[in-house]
Design an enzyme around this catalytic site. Structure first.
Site, mmCIF file in Angstrom:
data_model
loop_
_atom_site.group_PDB
_atom_site.id
_atom_site.type_symbol
_atom_site.label_atom_id
_atom_site.label_comp_id
_atom_site.label_asym_id
_atom_site.label_seq_id
_atom_site.Cartn_x
_atom_site.Cartn_y
_atom_site.Cartn_z
ATOM 1 N N GLY A 180 0.834 -1.204 0.000
ATOM 2 C CA GLY A 180 0.000 0.000 0.000
ATOM 3 C C GLY A 180 0.864 1.246 0.000
ATOM 4 N N ASN A 181 1.983 1.193 0.705
ATOM 5 C CA ASN A 181 2.859 2.366 0.771
ATOM 6 C C ASN A 181 3.569 2.617 -0.550
ATOM 7 O OD1 ASN A 181 2.380 3.197 3.518
ATOM 8 N ND2 ASN A 181 3.426 1.325 4.121
ATOM 9 N N LYS A 190 -4.353 -2.179 15.887
ATOM 10 C CA LYS A 190 -4.204 -1.352 14.671
ATOM 11 C C LYS A 190 -4.982 -0.047 14.798
ATOM 12 C CE LYS A 190 -2.152 -3.645 11.143
ATOM 13 N NZ LYS A 190 -1.151 -3.044 10.290
ATOM 14 N N LYS A 249 -2.014 -7.614 5.012
ATOM 15 C CA LYS A 249 -2.067 -7.977 3.589
ATOM 16 C C LYS A 249 -0.967 -8.970 3.195
ATOM 17 C CE LYS A 249 1.314 -5.970 0.900
ATOM 18 N NZ LYS A 249 2.180 -5.425 1.886
ATOM 19 N N LYS A 297 6.061 -9.425 6.435
ATOM 20 C CA LYS A 297 6.487 -9.897 5.105
ATOM 21 C C LYS A 297 7.353 -11.146 5.237
ATOM 22 C CE LYS A 297 6.605 -5.208 3.394
ATOM 23 N NZ LYS A 297 5.153 -5.157 3.205
HETATM 24 P P1 ADP Z 1 4.113 -2.087 2.552
HETATM 25 O O1 ADP Z 1 3.173 -0.969 2.354
HETATM 26 O O2 ADP Z 1 4.760 -2.538 1.276
HETATM 27 O O3 ADP Z 1 3.563 -3.225 3.364
HETATM 28 P P2 ADP Z 1 5.702 -1.342 4.894
HETATM 29 O O4 ADP Z 1 6.038 0.085 5.117
HETATM 30 O O5 ADP Z 1 4.666 -1.972 5.746
HETATM 31 O O6 ADP Z 1 5.368 -1.470 3.337
HETATM 32 O O7 ADP Z 1 7.025 -2.242 5.030
HETATM 33 C C1 ADP Z 1 8.181 -1.993 4.269
HETATM 34 C C2 ADP Z 1 9.168 -1.143 5.069
HETATM 35 O O8 ADP Z 1 9.762 -1.897 6.112
HETATM 36 C C3 ADP Z 1 10.366 -0.660 4.291
HETATM 37 O O9 ADP Z 1 10.058 0.448 3.492
HETATM 38 C C4 ADP Z 1 11.371 -0.326 5.415
HETATM 39 O O10 ADP Z 1 11.267 1.021 5.764
HETATM 40 C C5 ADP Z 1 10.892 -1.168 6.593
HETATM 41 N N1 ADP Z 1 11.847 -2.119 7.158
HETATM 42 C C6 ADP Z 1 11.858 -2.483 8.451
HETATM 43 N N2 ADP Z 1 12.803 -3.381 8.716
HETATM 44 C C7 ADP Z 1 13.447 -3.625 7.538
HETATM 45 C C8 ADP Z 1 14.524 -4.487 7.151
HETATM 46 N N3 ADP Z 1 15.129 -5.276 8.028
HETATM 47 N N4 ADP Z 1 14.917 -4.488 5.846
HETATM 48 C C9 ADP Z 1 14.290 -3.699 4.952
HETATM 49 N N5 ADP Z 1 13.272 -2.858 5.260
HETATM 50 C C10 ADP Z 1 12.837 -2.819 6.540
HETATM 51 MG MG MG Z 2 2.902 -3.099 5.378
#
Ligand code: ADP
Ligand code: MG
Length: 313
Positions: free
Chosen positions: A10-11, A126, A212, A274
Site C-alpha cells: 500500500g505504501n 491497529k 495484507k 512480510k
Molecule cells: P508495505 O506498504 O509494502 O507493506 P511497509 O512500510 O509496511 O510497506 O514495510 C516496508 C518497510 O519496512 C520498508 O520500506 C522499510 O522502511 C521497513 N523495514 C523495516 N525493517 C526492515 C529491514 N530489516 N529491511 C528492509 N526494510 C525494513
Molecule cells: Mg505493510
C-alpha cells in the site's frame, strides 16, 4: 510457466489517488512483462494509506454533516479494493493493449474469513481513523461499547481494531474460475474484508484489519502459486536495517529468516509480517519461493538480480 502472486505494498502505491495511478502505470510494463515471459500473475495489494484516507474522509464529513454516515471499516476496505482495483485494471489494460495482448483483467471484491475466537480480538492493536481528545474518546466508547480507543504516541486518541489471521478466502471459487479462464485476477486487497461465519454458515463483516502480507500468502497457497512476490518500498531485506552496518540480503533460508527475526532485525508491522508470510509460503510446499523486492525492480528480481529470495533449506 510459473504462477506468481504479486503483493503490492500500500505504501509503494503512494499517498494520493493521482500518485497511485501514475505509480501503477509505471509498474504496469513490469507486471505485463511477467506475462510476456509466459507466467501467470495474480495481484493482491495493501491499503493502509488508502483505507486511512477513506475512513478519515467519512469521519470528518460526518462530524460536520450528521446526515453523512461515519462509514464502518469493512465498507471502507471494500471501497479501497474497488478504486485500487480500478487503477490496476486501467493501468494493466493500457499496457496490454500497447503490447497487443488480448488479456482480461478482473478485480474480485474479496472477503476473508477470520476466526471469531482469534486472540487478536482480545487485544486490538491497529489504529484507524481520526484522532480524538481523551474526552471525545471516552464519550464515543460510552456510546459504542464495542469500540476500543488508545492513546497514539502523544498525538491523541484513536480507535484501535484487531488484526486477526486470515483463515479462508470466501470468493476462492470465483478467483479459481477466473484463473481457469485466463483472467489476470486482482484479489484480497487490503488483506480482504474480514468476516466471521455463524452457525448457519452466514458471513458477518467485522471491524478489523487483516495483514495484507499474510492474506497474500494465503492467496498464494490457495491458487497453488510457485512464487510469492512481495513488492514494497525497499529493494532488498536488510539486517541491521537503518544502522551503519546495514547489510542487504540476496537470499535467505527459512532457518536464517527465523533466526534474524528472533534477533529483532525486522520491524513489527512493516518488514516482520512480510518475512513471516514469506516463510509460511516457502514452507507450505516444496519448490515454493518467496521474493521481497521493490516495485520498480520487480523485473530484475524475477531474474534474480534484485530482491531477497526466501527459500526452504
Ligand atoms: P508495505 O506498504 O509494502 O507493506 P511497509 O512500510 O509496511 O510497506 O514495510 C516496508 C518497510 O519496512 C520498508 O520500506 C522499510 O522502511 C521497513 N523495514 C523495516 N525493517 C526492515 C529491514 N530489516 N529491511 C528492509 N526494510 C525494513
Ligand atoms: Mg505493510
Amino acid at each position: 510457466m510459473s504462477r506468481i502472486v504479486i503483493a503490492l505494498g500500500g505504501n509503494a502505491l503512494g499517498d494520493t489517488a493521482r500518485e497511485q495511478q501514475s505509480r501503477i502505470e509505471k509498474a504496469a510494463p513490469a507486471l505485463v512483462g511477467l506475462i510476456k515471459q509466459g507466467h501467470e500473475i495474480i495481484i493482491s495489494h495493501g491499503n493502509g494509506p488508502q483505507v486511512g484516507m477513506i475512513k478519515l474522509a467519512f469521519d470528518k464529513a460526518s462530524e460536520t454533516d450528521p446526515s453523512i454516515d461515519d462509514l464502518e471499516l469493512p465498507e471502507c476496505t471494500a471501497m479501497s479494493q474497488g478504486y485500487i482495483g480500478f487503477h490496476l485494471q486501467k493501468g494493466l489494460y493500457r499496457q496490454l493493449r500497447r503490447e497487443g495482448m488480448p488479456w482480461h483483467v478482473a478485480t474480485v471484491i474479496t472477503q476473508m474469513e477470520v476466526d471469531a475466537r482469534d486472540p487478536a480480538f482480545q487485544n486490538p492493536t491497529k489504529p484507524i481513523g481520526v484522532f480524538y481528545t481523551r474526552e471525545q474518546a471516552q464519550a464515543l466508547s460510552r456510546e459504542h461499547p464495542e469500540m476500543v480507543f488508545r492513546e497514539d504516541a502523544g498525538r491523541g486518541w484513536r480507535q484501535v481494531v484487531a488484526s486477526p489471521l486470515p483463515r479462508d478466502i470466501v470468493e476462492k471459487d470465483s478467483i479459481l474460475n477466473l484463473l481457469d479462464d485466463e483472467f489476470i485476477v486482482i484479489a484480497c486487497g487490503g488483506g480482504g474484508i474480514p468476516v466471521v461465519k455463524d452457525k448457519e454458515g452466514n458471513y458477518t463483516s467485522v471491524p478489523a484489519v487483516i495483514d495484507k502480507d499474510f492474506a497474500s500468502a494465503k492467496l498464494a497457497e490457495m491458487v497453488d502459486a510457485d512464487y510469492l512476490f512481495i513488492l514494497t518500498a525497499v529493494d532488498r531485506v536488510a539486517i541491521d536495517y537503518g544502522k551503519p552496518q546495514q547489510r542487504e540480503l540476496e537470499k535467505m533460508s527459512v532457518k536464517e529468516a527465523r533466526r534474524y527475526a528472533g534477533e529483532g532485525h525486522f520491524a513489527p508491522g512493516s518488514m516482520l509480517p512480510k518475512i513471516q508470510a514469506a516463510v509460511a509460503f516457502a514452507e507450505s510446499k516444496k519448490g515454493r519461493r518467496a521474493i521481497i523486492a521493490s516495485l520498480e525492480k520487480a523485473p530484475l528480481a524475477m531474474r534474480g538480480e534484485s530482491g531477497t529470495e526466501i527459500y526452504l533449506n
